[in-house]
Design a protein around this motif. Sequence first.
Motif, PDB file in Angstrom:
ATOM      1  N   GLN A 355       0.825  -1.220   0.000  1.00 26.67           N
ATOM      2  CA  GLN A 355       0.000   0.000   0.000  1.00 26.67           C
ATOM      3  C   GLN A 355       0.853   1.262   0.000  1.00 26.67           C
ATOM      4  O   GLN A 355       0.505   2.256  -0.649  1.00 26.67           O
ATOM      5  N   ALA A 358       2.257   1.509  -3.542  1.00 30.94           N
ATOM      6  CA  ALA A 358       1.247   1.633  -4.603  1.00 30.94           C
ATOM      7  C   ALA A 358      -0.120   1.846  -3.972  1.00 30.94           C
ATOM      8  O   ALA A 358      -0.939   0.924  -3.893  1.00 30.94           O
ATOM      9  N   GLU A 360      -2.693   3.097  -4.994  1.00 28.63           N
ATOM     10  CA  GLU A 360      -3.827   2.964  -5.901  1.00 28.63           C
ATOM     11  C   GLU A 360      -4.330   1.532  -6.030  1.00 28.63           C
ATOM     12  O   GLU A 360      -5.331   1.271  -6.719  1.00 28.63           O
ATOM     13  N   GLY A 362      -6.277  -1.886  -5.474  1.00 29.30           N
ATOM     14  CA  GLY A 362      -7.633  -2.093  -4.991  1.00 29.30           C
ATOM     15  C   GLY A 362      -7.712  -2.976  -3.768  1.00 29.30           C
ATOM     16  O   GLY A 362      -8.570  -2.797  -2.910  1.00 29.30           O
ATOM     17  N   THR A 371      -5.768  -3.341 -10.477  1.00 30.11           N
ATOM     18  CA  THR A 371      -6.704  -2.346 -11.029  1.00 30.11           C
ATOM     19  C   THR A 371      -6.247  -1.856 -12.411  1.00 30.11           C
ATOM     20  O   THR A 371      -5.221  -2.269 -12.938  1.00 30.11           O
ATOM     21  N   GLN A 373      -4.962   0.873 -13.025  1.00 23.92           N
ATOM     22  CA  GLN A 373      -3.870   1.845 -12.939  1.00 23.92           C
ATOM     23  C   GLN A 373      -2.639   1.416 -13.740  1.00 23.92           C
ATOM     24  O   GLN A 373      -1.731   2.206 -13.976  1.00 23.92           O
ATOM     25  N   ASN A 376      -1.881   3.619 -16.492  1.00 22.24           N
ATOM     26  CA  ASN A 376      -1.402   4.973 -16.226  1.00 22.24           C
ATOM     27  C   ASN A 376      -0.019   5.043 -15.587  1.00 22.24           C
ATOM     28  O   ASN A 376       0.644   6.073 -15.677  1.00 22.24           O
ATOM     29  N   ARG A 377       0.371   3.963 -14.906  1.00 22.44           N
ATOM     30  CA  ARG A 377       1.606   4.075 -14.119  1.00 22.44           C
ATOM     31  C   ARG A 377       2.629   3.037 -14.533  1.00 22.44           C
ATOM     32  O   ARG A 377       2.438   1.842 -14.339  1.00 22.44           O
ATOM     33  N   LEU A 380       4.412   0.030 -11.965  1.00 19.64           N
ATOM     34  CA  LEU A 380       3.522  -0.477 -10.919  1.00 19.64           C
ATOM     35  C   LEU A 380       3.607  -2.002 -10.821  1.00 19.64           C
ATOM     36  O   LEU A 380       3.684  -2.564  -9.721  1.00 19.64           O
TER      37      LEU A 380
END
Length: 716
Positions: A355, A358, A360, A362, A371, A373, A376-377, A380
Motif C-alpha cells: 500500500q 502503490a 492505488e 484495490g 486495477t 492503474q 497509467n503508471r 507499478l
Amino acid sequence: MPFSETPNTSGRAALSHLLDPASIAIIGASRDTSRIGGVALDHLQRLDYKGLVYPVNPRYQEIAGLSCYPDVESLPQAPDVAVLALAADEVLSQLHRCHARGIRAAIIYASGFAEAGDAGAERQAALAAFARESGMAIAGPNCMGLANLTTRAVTAFATTFRAFPPQDGPGAVSLLTQSGNVCAIVYATARQMDVGFHQFINTGNEACLDYADYLDYLADDAQTGAVVGYVEGLRNGNRFLSAAARLRAASKPLILLKAGESEAGSAATQSHTAVLAGNQAIYRAAFAQVGAMQAGDPGHLADLAYLTGFRHRGAGRRVVVASVSGAMGALSADLLSAAGLEVPRLPEAVQQRLQAGAPELGAVANPVDLTGQLFNRSGLAFAVLDNLAATDGVDVIFLYATAYLLDRMADELIEVAGKTDRLIVVATTGEPASRASLAAAGVALFPDCARAARALGTYVGWLGTAAPAAHWMALRARPSAHAAGSLPASPMDEHQAKQWLAGFGVPAGAEAAAATPEDAARAAEVIGFPVVVKVLSPDIVHKTEVGGVRLGLADAQQVQKAVAEVIAAASQAMPQARQRGVLVQQMASGVCELIVGVTRDPVFGPAMTVGLGGIFTEVFHDVAHRLLPVDRTMAQEMLASLRGYRLMTGFRGKPPADIGAAADAIAALSDAAMSLGDRLAEMEVNPLLVRDAGRGAVALDALVLMQQPIQNGDTQ
C-alpha cells in the motif's frame, strides 16, 4: 514381491533401431501423400530427415526424387527399421523377408489383428511368435507409427505434423500412448502451447513390444526430460513400476491419462474388498505410488506437459494471486483452492509495504488487485510483483492479465522473473505479443484461469511425491521379513484365519471354537459375558446373510439357544456348506470399525483397500488403495486420506481412536499377504475394531482365501 530395477539393455538396443534410426525403409511406399504409404515419406522429406530413406514398391522406380526398390532384397543395405504399409495378410511373410535381409526392427501400420476377432487373434499370435524367435523389435500392429522429432525420423502416418510441425531443435517431452488418435490430439494441443517433443510413440496392439518396454527405454533416454502417456491397460505391471520409479527418482515427470475400464468382474468375488478394489482404483494407486502425475483428459495432459518445462526451486502449495481485475482475482483464488492449493492472507507487513508503494491498489490481502492503474503508471507491476516474489510464505505467483496489459507489463514481469526462483504462472485472454519472451524468461502462460489452476494443482502435488515414491520402492525391493509358516488346511474358517494372522501381529480378541452348545456355554463362561456366537464354516463367508450370527448373549442359556439357532439357519440357507461348530467371541466396542482387505490385481499383484466401515464404504466408497507392501507409515497415510478420518481423531467429543494400533494391524495384514506370494486370492479383516487411543485394535472377523488348496503343513 520384490522385483529388479536393472535396465533391460538388450531391449534398449533393439528399441534404438525403432526410436533413433539412421536409415528407414518404407515398404508399400506411395507417391500419393494422402495414403499411409505416402504420408511418412512426405514427412521425412518435408522435415529434412538427414538419414537414408528407401521407398520399396515394385510399381515405381522413383518416388519424390528417391530411388524406389522393388523389394527388400534389392536394398543397397539393411536399414535400421522397416515400415510396413501393407495389408494384414501380407505382414508376416514380409517380416520374414526383412529378417532374412538383416533388418532388426519393423513398424506395422495394419489393423486386422487381435482387434479383429478369432482370425485376427491367430494372426497376432503368429506375429508375436515370430518376434520371439527372430529377436526383431516390432512396433504395433494397428499403430500410427513412431516419430523421433529431434532427429526428424518420422515413421508415423499422423497428418497432424503438417498442421503442427515439430519445434526447431531438440525437444524434451516424449509422448507414449496406446491410442493413435489420442497421441495426435495431445501432440497438437501441446504444440499450441509451444511444447517441444522428442519422441512420438503409438504402441498399437503391443503384440511384441508393450508399454513397459517403451517406458523402460525412455527412463534411461538422456534426451527425454518428461514422459506424457495415455494408458488403456498394462500387461507388465512390475516392469512399468520399475521404469516409472526410475523416472521419478531422476525428477523426470511421468504424466498419465488412464482410460476407464469395466469393474463388473469384481462382483463375482467373495470379499467386500474385491468389490471396492476396482481396476481403475488400483491403477490410480499404482500411478500415485510411483510418483506419476495423473491427468483427467487430453487437454489436461497437454497442459501438464507444458508446465513441467518450467524449472524452479520447487513450488509449494502457497499461491499469491495478482490480477488486473478484482473479479478475476477472486475467481482465480476459488479455482486454485478447488485444485488443492492454498491462497493465504499476506502478512500485515507485506500489505503495508504494498500500500505504501502503490496506494492505488484495490486490494492487497491476497488476491492483490492491480486495477486499471496499469494503464497509467509505469513500474507499478514491477513494484507489486517484486514485493510478492520476495515474500516469505509464497511459493507461486499467479497473475491474471489481458493480453494488452500483459504486453504493457512484460518487461517488468521478465525483470522480476530474472530475480526469483519462484514459479510464475500467468493466465491471459487473447494472444500476447510478448508470449515468446515471457516463456524464455521462465514465465508459464495459459489461455484460461481454470486450465492454469488445474494444471498447477496437479503439478505442485507431484513435486512432493519423490520421497513417498522412493520409500515405497525401497520397501518393495526389500526381502520379506516373514514366511507363511504352517498353514491350516484350506479353506480356512474364520477362527483359523484369525489364529494364522495373529502370527504376523494382526490382533485377535478373546474367542474359542466350540463343537456343541454345551462346549460353547463353557467357553463363554471363560471368555466373559456378553458374547457373540457365529456359525463356523469355511464355506460361509457372509454369515449374517444366512442367519449365522447372534449378538449380545448374556448367559449360558442364551448361548446354548443361539448355537442351535445359527446352526439350523445356516444349514437351511446353505445345506452344502461344511460346518465346524460355532465360534464364541467376546463382545467388543470401540471408536470405529475399519474394513482392511487385500485382493490380487491381474496387472500389479496384491493390492490393499482400507476404509471406514458401514455407510462410508457401502454408500460413499470412502476407501484408500495401495499396492503391497504397506508399512506402518503408509498405513497411517491411508487412514489420513479418508474423508471420514475426522471420526478417528476425537470428532464432536468422541474419544480419539488408537490410530497407531490400527496402522500396525494394517501393516501386519500386508506382511501376511506378502508371505503367501502368488498363492493368495483374497484376504480381509472386516471389521477391524479400533478402540480408544492406547487401547489397541482387534480383528472381529477375518477371511483368507487361497488360489489353490493347501495341504496341512505346507509352507512357502
